[in-house]
Design an enzyme around this catalytic site. Structure first.
Site, PDB file in Angstrom:
ATOM      1  N   LYS A  85       9.322 -14.154 -39.711  1.00 16.75           N
ATOM      2  CA  LYS A  85       9.686 -14.724 -38.367  1.00 16.75           C
ATOM      3  C   LYS A  85       8.574 -15.407 -37.672  1.00 16.75           C
ATOM      4  O   LYS A  85       7.557 -14.722 -37.220  1.00 16.75           O
ATOM      5  CB  LYS A  85      10.500 -13.332 -37.700  1.00 16.75           C
ATOM      6  CG  LYS A  85      10.742 -13.864 -36.234  1.00 16.75           C
ATOM      7  CD  LYS A  85      11.404 -12.880 -35.314  1.00 16.75           C
ATOM      8  CE  LYS A  85      11.812 -13.187 -34.082  1.00 16.75           C
ATOM      9  NZ  LYS A  85      12.133 -12.233 -33.216  1.00 16.75           N
ATOM     10  N   LEU A 340      16.259   4.715 -28.186  1.00 21.84           N
ATOM     11  CA  LEU A 340      17.432   4.399 -27.241  1.00 21.84           C
ATOM     12  C   LEU A 340      17.595   5.482 -26.460  1.00 21.84           C
ATOM     13  O   LEU A 340      17.938   5.485 -25.446  1.00 21.84           O
ATOM     14  CB  LEU A 340      18.520   4.531 -28.043  1.00 21.84           C
ATOM     15  CG  LEU A 340      18.701   3.248 -29.006  1.00 21.84           C
ATOM     16  CD1 LEU A 340      20.074   3.323 -29.936  1.00 21.84           C
ATOM     17  CD2 LEU A 340      18.617   1.926 -28.592  1.00 21.84           C
ATOM     18  N   THR A 351      12.626  -6.792 -28.797  1.00 17.64           N
ATOM     19  CA  THR A 351      11.576  -5.928 -28.466  1.00 17.64           C
ATOM     20  C   THR A 351      11.816  -4.518 -28.530  1.00 17.64           C
ATOM     21  O   THR A 351      11.063  -3.657 -28.127  1.00 17.64           O
ATOM     22  CB  THR A 351      11.260  -6.346 -26.926  1.00 17.64           C
ATOM     23  OG1 THR A 351      12.969  -6.255 -25.992  1.00 17.64           O
ATOM     24  CG2 THR A 351      10.840  -7.675 -26.501  1.00 17.64           C
TER      25      THR A 351
END
Length: 507
Positions: A85, A340, A351
């Site tokens: 990427k 999370l 991110t």
């Protein structure tokens, strides 16, 4: 509890697997289990509790983790269905048909202590003809032509200014890191937690599993996802809701068949109530629609995603719900939260994975000798909160600065109040082209410039330091740099050829 009486931090217990849990396990194993000693690392997870894992895009700092763990890139790419990427490509963010890149790396070299893009901006403000800003980005030009080359340490090469990350299958990454961690001595415990016990001081003492087993530990790492089993439900660290600024609170995700050529960038396309992503992996495409439920119902979101994909689905759509925000105290008492459980920002700039290992490495900076470590946790929390708030502001900018006003969603996000920290940055840029960022900021001035320009924001005046360089000199450098970048991009191998060379096999 005095320091002399404090319990040592020898047994680290991680709650939850997935990317966050096994990343924590691998990094702790690398840190603590290199030599014989009292330290132990255990991970408790239940196969009955599914992980969120969908296709993930990352940022260049992912390489810090691979280097720390001494992981071979080819082995990692092969095992995780990964691709390279170079950038994020934004479509329709300024309206239908608009298109721009946020490339990794720099926007040209530094000229007399000022980035070249500031001299480019000076020319644009003056009305002089300038090339697109992406012509100053080595990574964006490689991405545009579906080519790939790694950055070089040769400061005379345009590739010196490039950067890259990966797309990969998050589930396969978790499995890969599990293998690494267990090989280093991490003990995996299968079981469902039914109770978290605390000692007389309020610290977490242990876990009780459904089968009656009890797992004692000294320090606990909460990777239990949105549940926040330890940090929230047990220790009571409040969750600060950022839905006012980031109203997208749901996503529908669906993998589809892969397409050729394999693009070396993430594609994000603005939609009526949010945006869709397309992440190319070696074997398939990851697709999704991130949207605000107050402006779009779930069925409309599914249909929007189905209409947006470019290849046949290989699985049914999955619906995900989330609340953007962060824990007020990501490290509280003898518990650190990651992933999370610590907070969530929509994946617009990829991110999520970065914040996991950034907080892990930050935790290593503040690593406790005992569980009585309030001063250390305060220092950690201050830096952790600062980083996630800076990233939050950068994400808000993508919405607030857009000229779109065509749906209720876009009218809301472009008209909403924004944090004072972002207002200050935006004001100084609009007044005199300055981009404030310091050592601790994750997104550097080149990133802010890419988004401002892509959304059509032109300041009233250029950075006054740009006027100290003669225009003829700046224009000549601008011409030479853009031509050098163009030539380097066109002569680089294709993305698929680079992957084939890395893996030593045909794709």
């Amino acid at each position: 509890m005095s320091t002399a009486q404090a319990r040592g931090a020898d047994h680290f217990v991680i709650v939850g697997g997935g990317t966050a849990g096994w990343m924590a396990a691998a990094c702790l194993a690398r840190l603590l289990l290199r030599t014989p000693g009292p330290q132990k690392v255990s991970l408790v997870e239940s196969e009955d509790i599914p992980t969120i894992g969908v296709g993930e895009a990352t940022v260049p700092s992912i390489q810090d983790m691979l280097r720390y763990l001494n992981i071979d890139e080819a082995d990692f790419v092969d095992a995780t269905d990964a691709t390279y990427k170079l950038a994020i490509r934004f479509r329709d963010w300024s309206g239908p048909g608009s298109d721009f890149f946020h490339g990794f790396g720099e926007l040209g070299p530094t000229i007399d202590n000022l980035p070249l893009f500031q001299h480019w901006l000076r020319e644009k403000i003056a009305g002089a003809p300038v090339p697109p800003l992406s012509d100053l980005s080595m990574s964006a030009q490689l991405a545009l032509h579906n080519r790939f080359a790694k950055p070089t340490t040769n400061g005379n090469s345009p590739l010196y200014m490039a950067g890259y990350a990966y797309h990969f299958d998050a589930g396969k990454v978790a499995q890969y890191l599990r293998g690494y961690a267990e090989a280093k001595g991490v003990r995996r415990i299968e079981g469902r937690i039914i109770e978290v016990t605390q000692d007389d001081q309020g610290d977490i003492a242990g876990l009780r599993l459904a089968d009656g087993r009890e797992i004692a530990g000294d320090f606990f790492i909460d990777c239990s996802g949105f549940a926040g089993l330890l940090i929230g439900k047990t220790l009571g660290s409040d969750y600060e809701d950022w839905s006012h600024w980031l109203p997208c609170d749901r996503a529908v995700a669906m993998p589809t068949q892969g397409l050729r050529p394999i693009a070396p960038y993430t594609l994000v396309t603005a939609r009526a109530a949010g945006w869709t992503w397309r992440i190319p992996l070696l074997s398939r495409l990851g697709n999704g629609y991130v949207y605000a439920s107050r402006f779009c119902d779930d069925e409309t979101a599914r249909q929007t995603l189905t209409d947006a994909v470019d290849s046949a689905p290989v699985a049914e759509p999955r619906l995900l719900r989330f609340t953007p925000g962060r824990r007020r105290h990501p490290w509280l008492r003898n518990c650190l939260s990651l992933g999370l459980a610590s907070g969530f920002l929509e994946p617009l700039e990829s991110t999520s994975i970065h914040l996991i290992f950034a907080n892990l490495f930050r935790f290593f900076d503040y690593f406790p000798r005992t569980v009585d470590c309030a001063t250390l946790s305060q220092g950690f929390n201050a830096r952790s909160v600062r980083e996630i708030e800076e990233i939050r502001d950068f994400l808000i900018l993508h919405y607030k600065a857009s000229p779109r006003r065509d749906t209720d969603f876009w009218r809301y996000v472009t008209g909403m109040d924004i944090p004072d920290s972002l207002s200050a940055k935006s004001e100084v840029f609009r007044q005199q082209g300055k981009l404030f960022a310091d050592y601790y900021d994750f997104f550097k001035p080149a990133s802010w410039m890419a988004i401002y320009d892509g959304l059509g924001v032109v300041p009233d005046a250029a950075d006054p330091l740009a006027a100290l360089v003669p225009q003829d000199k700046a224009r000549a450098i601008l011409r030479d740099v853009t031509e050098g970048i163009r030539q380097a991009a066109l002569t680089a191998p294709t993305h698929e050829a680079a992957l084939s060379a890395l893996l030593r096999r045909a794709l």
